[in-house]
Write an enzyme that holds these catalytic residues in place. Structure first.
Site, PDB file in Angstrom:
ATOM      1  N   ASP A 279       0.865  -1.168   0.000  1.00 14.71           N
ATOM      2  CA  ASP A 279       0.000   0.000   0.000  1.00 14.71           C
ATOM      3  C   ASP A 279       0.908   1.226   0.000  1.00 14.71           C
ATOM      4  O   ASP A 279       2.112   1.127   0.250  1.00 14.71           O
ATOM      5  CB  ASP A 279      -0.966   0.002   1.192  1.00 14.71           C
ATOM      6  CG  ASP A 279      -2.174   0.905   0.927  1.00 14.71           C
ATOM      7  OD1 ASP A 279      -2.094   1.785   0.048  1.00 14.71           O
ATOM      8  OD2 ASP A 279      -3.209   0.732   1.599  1.00 14.71           O
TER       9      ASP A 279
HETATM   10  C1  BGC Z   1      -5.113   3.342   0.208  1.00 15.34           C
HETATM   11  C2  BGC Z   1      -5.171   2.464  -1.014  1.00 15.34           C
HETATM   12  C3  BGC Z   1      -4.968   3.318  -2.233  1.00 15.34           C
HETATM   13  C4  BGC Z   1      -3.624   4.025  -2.119  1.00 15.34           C
HETATM   14  C5  BGC Z   1      -3.275   4.901  -3.304  1.00 15.34           C
HETATM   15  C6  BGC Z   1      -3.877   4.211   0.238  1.00 15.34           C
HETATM   16  O1  BGC Z   1      -3.995   5.179   1.225  1.00 15.34           O
HETATM   17  O2  BGC Z   1      -5.200   2.540   1.361  1.00 15.34           O
HETATM   18  O3  BGC Z   1      -6.394   1.787  -1.072  1.00 15.34           O
HETATM   19  O4  BGC Z   1      -5.095   2.542  -3.387  1.00 15.34           O
HETATM   20  O5  BGC Z   1      -3.656   4.848  -0.983  1.00 15.34           O
HETATM   21  O6  BGC Z   1      -4.051   6.042  -3.326  1.00 15.34           O
END
Ligand code: BGC
Length: 768
Positions: A279
């Protein structure tokens, strides 16, 4: 630990800009130029360059040609929202877009606003959801044109489970059941991949809440992990051949997901051969991540020094060479699958042109409208109140805060943050008010929001200028029909951005937002013809008012055509087709994670809560004491009677199921389903298995194992056959530490919801 803490603090410093990509949506692609780099490019006839060769051959050919530094480079993203970019080998920078509901672009680059993922689950229709996946893939590719950094990865589907109805990202996921979630995720993956867009299924694993999501350490009984939380990923790997997965921010059993070999190896044990992204900012330590089998650091940049250091660490054995090699291989496989090396291929270019034409096309709009209808769940329809006849009706009052509220980022609307990674920029969101005005004309529509939702201290733009906002009771008195548009918005249903403990996080309660319950009661007191339409990502409380209104329709976040779909359903041009992807409980305590006392208390505990703020890594803990008793499994186990059961939904016709010739010795079970009403409609037949207690392992009263959806004309009937695999019967034996089959006969139960399963067959579990 000290090193980790330093990393976390460093991340915290960049977090507001970087994470959640609110700040990245305007670019996020690498700032370095795609200049040719030192080194001779491989020959033009190198096998890996040949788009016609099998991918594995291309991968191995290229692996043999890479320098160690390039291999390292391929384990890190090259921008906030991009990866790839190894010019010597002809790998361009590839753009990655959020998220589960479609490509999140920047302002001024609109896409079709499809309903959100929870609506896909509510369709219970894999073919339709696969079609949506394909459309999302086409828009992802098409919204960035030839000459721009190509977009080939969408950060979804999200398949964490709705352990609690309060989880703020439930709207981005597929509900409470692992099989429904897994099949929906697999369908989205198949759709995206059919147009060479890589999914990045998320968040692996036990990332089922927003509270402290970046610092929390989560654990649960192994059985719950295997049977519930890991299951959607297993199904997506097996039935969707999912190309990529995103590791969660959270820790599991004392290790960050990206640092946990136990967790990564479990994913790979499902036959998953793809890339494991972190993530955004979640790869806290490169050595630990690579040694655990993670393959790609997201939100990273081109960094020759880091690559050189990593090469040294591989050579000296600090990083496991096999794991590192495998990480590069998996990432390359994903780039080949996306067609990243084939952008000049004529077939690719023709596909790209088709994708560009599809963005915001009439076809995609029609699909969004269809999904809005097929996902809407009619929960109450006293005396067949709906549909109403548009010709004979006089005035319709659109009342409530969602009557004219945008839930996407409509260009020109003043509000920016709507849902985090699930947000969409569009140029078209037809609100219920706008749709009813379009349908009936301004003179037949009364508008009375009662109050407006506010984000960032401001209310949204109005979509029908000049229509006066009336007093709700006055509007209800003057109208023949009231559509009360209520529920939630993305100030409650949203990703929580930021690092550490960020408040508010998940929803505080089941309540509707603001004084809606009172408003509904007041309106219903002066007009008996009230249809409540709820926009929400999860169950909300209806207890105060449900007996006062004849009809309730849950429309989820219904997308850009949602208002029109609502009018279609109210006036009978279309029939709501959705079934609940959740058990709809009456009180929060009915959900075991809220009702089993301290030990299962959602959302977990803060260590040193008094003196640390925001929480630091591992200072929040959560053990899922509710184990496998999630959703209907828990309601059954603890004798809780829900308001509506999992899988339930009415429509404008009725169906009946009866036994049909089956062969239990071959695990083949059939059911005849008949349309017994006066209109065409779509039946969803659900198949559950009940197992006998074995080796002291208590079994859920029933578990969903399969489902099928079929459209039937009045009087028509069809036989549906379910052939079950051994997985439908297995359970995780805690003591033995493995999958096992129950001792004794099981019962296969078929019907129209989890509480309406009249067709039953005795079944002997097949061998595993
Ligand atoms: C989220 C993800 C997301 C990523 C990119 C993170 O904060 O948990 O689900 O895809 O950011 O924006």
């Amino acid at each position: 630990m000290r090193g980790l803490t330093r990393t976390m603090l460093a991340l915290a410093a960049v977090w507001p800009l970087a994470v959640g990509a609110q700040g990245m949506a305007t670019g996020g692609v690498a700032r370095v130029s795609q200049r040719a780099e030192a080194g001779t490019p491989p020959p033009a006839d190198a096998a890996y360059r040949d788009a016609k060769r099998p991918i594995e051959e291309r991968v191995e050919d290229l692996m043999a040609r890479l320098t160690d530094e390039e291999k390292a480079r391929l384990r890190h993203a090259c921008g906030g929202m991009s990866s790839g970019l190894v010019p010597r080998i002809g790998l361009p920078e590839i753009r990655t877009l959020d998220g589960p509901n479609g490509p999140r672009t920047e302002p001024g680059r609109p896409v079709t606003y499809f309903p959100t993922a929870i609506a896909y689950a509510a369709t219970w229709d894999e073919a339709l959801v696969e079609e949506v996946g394909r459309a999302l893939g086409r828009e992802t590719r098409g919204v960035y044109k030839v000459g721009e950094v190509p977009a080939r990865m969408l950060l979804g589907p999200g398949a964490n489970l709705a352990r609690s109805p309060l989880g703020a990202r439930n709207f981005e996921y597929f509900g409470e059941d692992p099989v429904l979630s897994g099949k929906m995720a697999a369908a989205v993956c198949r759709g995206l991949q059919s147009v060479k867009v890589s999914p990045c299924m998320k968040h692996w694993v036990l990332n089922d809440q927003e509270w402290c999501r970046t610092v929390i350490d989560v654990d649960c009984p192994e059985r719950a992990l295997r049977e519930l939380y890991a299951r959607p990923f297993e199904i997506a790997a097996r039935e969707g051949q999912c190309w990529a997965v995103m590791g969660g921010y959270n820790a599991v059993r004392g290790k960050w997901c990206s640092h946990s070999a136990e967790i990564n190896d479990l994913l790979m044990s499902f036959g998953f051969d793809g890339a494991i992204y972190s993530d955004w900012g979640g790869w806290r330590d490169t050595v630990k991540s690579l040694n655990a089998g993670s393959t790609m650091e997201s939100m990273s940049k081109v960094d020759a020094k880091r690559d050189a250091r990593e090469v040294g660490q591989v050579r000296t054995g600090v990083i496991d060479a096999k794991r590192a090699e495998e990480a590069t291989r998996r990432n390359l496989r994903n780039f080949f699958r996306m067609g990243a090396f084939d952008l000049d291929d004529p077939a690719e270019q023709a596909d790209q042109a088709a994708c560009e034409r599809s963005v915001r096309s009439a076809g995609h709009r029609a699909l969004a409208r269809r999904v809005a209808v097929e996902s809407a769940v009619l929960l109450k329809n006293a005396g067949g109140f709906l549909p109403r006849d548009a010709k004979t009706i006089g005035k319709v009052a659109l009342i409530g805060p969602n009557a004219d509220q945008y839930h996407s980022m409509v260009d020109g609307s003043p509000l920016s943050k709507r849902g985090g990674s699930g947000a969409i920029h569009t140029d078209r969101e037809v609100t219920p008010l706008a749709a009813f005005v379009e349908r009936l004309g301004r003179e037949r529509v009364l508008f009375a929001p009662g109050f407006r939702f506010e984000h960032e201290g401001r209310a949204d733009a109005v979509s029908v200028p000049g229509l006066p906002a009336m007093d709700p009771v006055e509007a209800a008195k003057q109208a023949d029909l009231v559509i009360f548009c209520g529920g939630l918005d993305h100030s409650l249903d949203r990703e929580v951005l930021g690092w550490g403990l960020v408040l508010p996080a998940d929803r505080p309660s089941l309540a509707l937002k603001g004084p809606q319950a009172e408003l509904i009661a007041k309106v219903a007191a002066v007009n008996p013809n009230v249809v409540v339409a709820l926009t929400t990502g999860a169950p909300v409380s209806v207890e105060e008012w449900i007996d006062r209104v004849p009809a309730l329709l849950v429309t989820w976040y219904a997308g850009g055509e949602g208002g029109l779909a609502l009018a279609d359903m109210v006036f009978g041009d279309a029939a709501p087709g959705g079934r609940l992807p959740y058990t709809w409980g009456k009180r929060l305590e009915d959900w075991p994670c809220h009702g089993m006392g301290e030990s299962a208390a959602w959302p977990g505990l803060r260590v040193n809560a008094a003196n640390q703020r925001p929480a630091k890594p591992f200072e929040a803990k959560q053990y899922y004491h509710d184990g496998i008793w999630v959703g209907y499994r828990g309601f059954d186990r603890f004798g809780r009677v829900p308001r509506w059961p999992f899988g339930f939904g009415l429509t404008y016709t009725t169906f009946a199921v009866s036994p049909a010739p089956s062969d239990p010795t071959r695990q083949t079970f059939a059911v005849s389903v008949a349309n017994t009403g006066k209109r065409a409609g779509r039946a969803v037949v659900q198949c559950y298995v009940s197992k006998p207690m074995t080796n002291g392992n208590e079994m859920p009263e029933k578990e969903l194992v399969a489902f099928k959806s079929v459209r039937l004309d009045p009087g028509e009937s069809r036989i549906l056959t379910f052939t079950l695999t051994p997985e439908a019967f297995r359970y995780w034996d805690e003591a033995a530490g493995g999958w096992a089959l129950p001792a004794g006969d099981c019962t296969v139960r078929l019907g129209l919801s989890s509480a309406d399963l009249p067709v039953r067959y005795a079944a002997k579990p097949p061998l595993l």
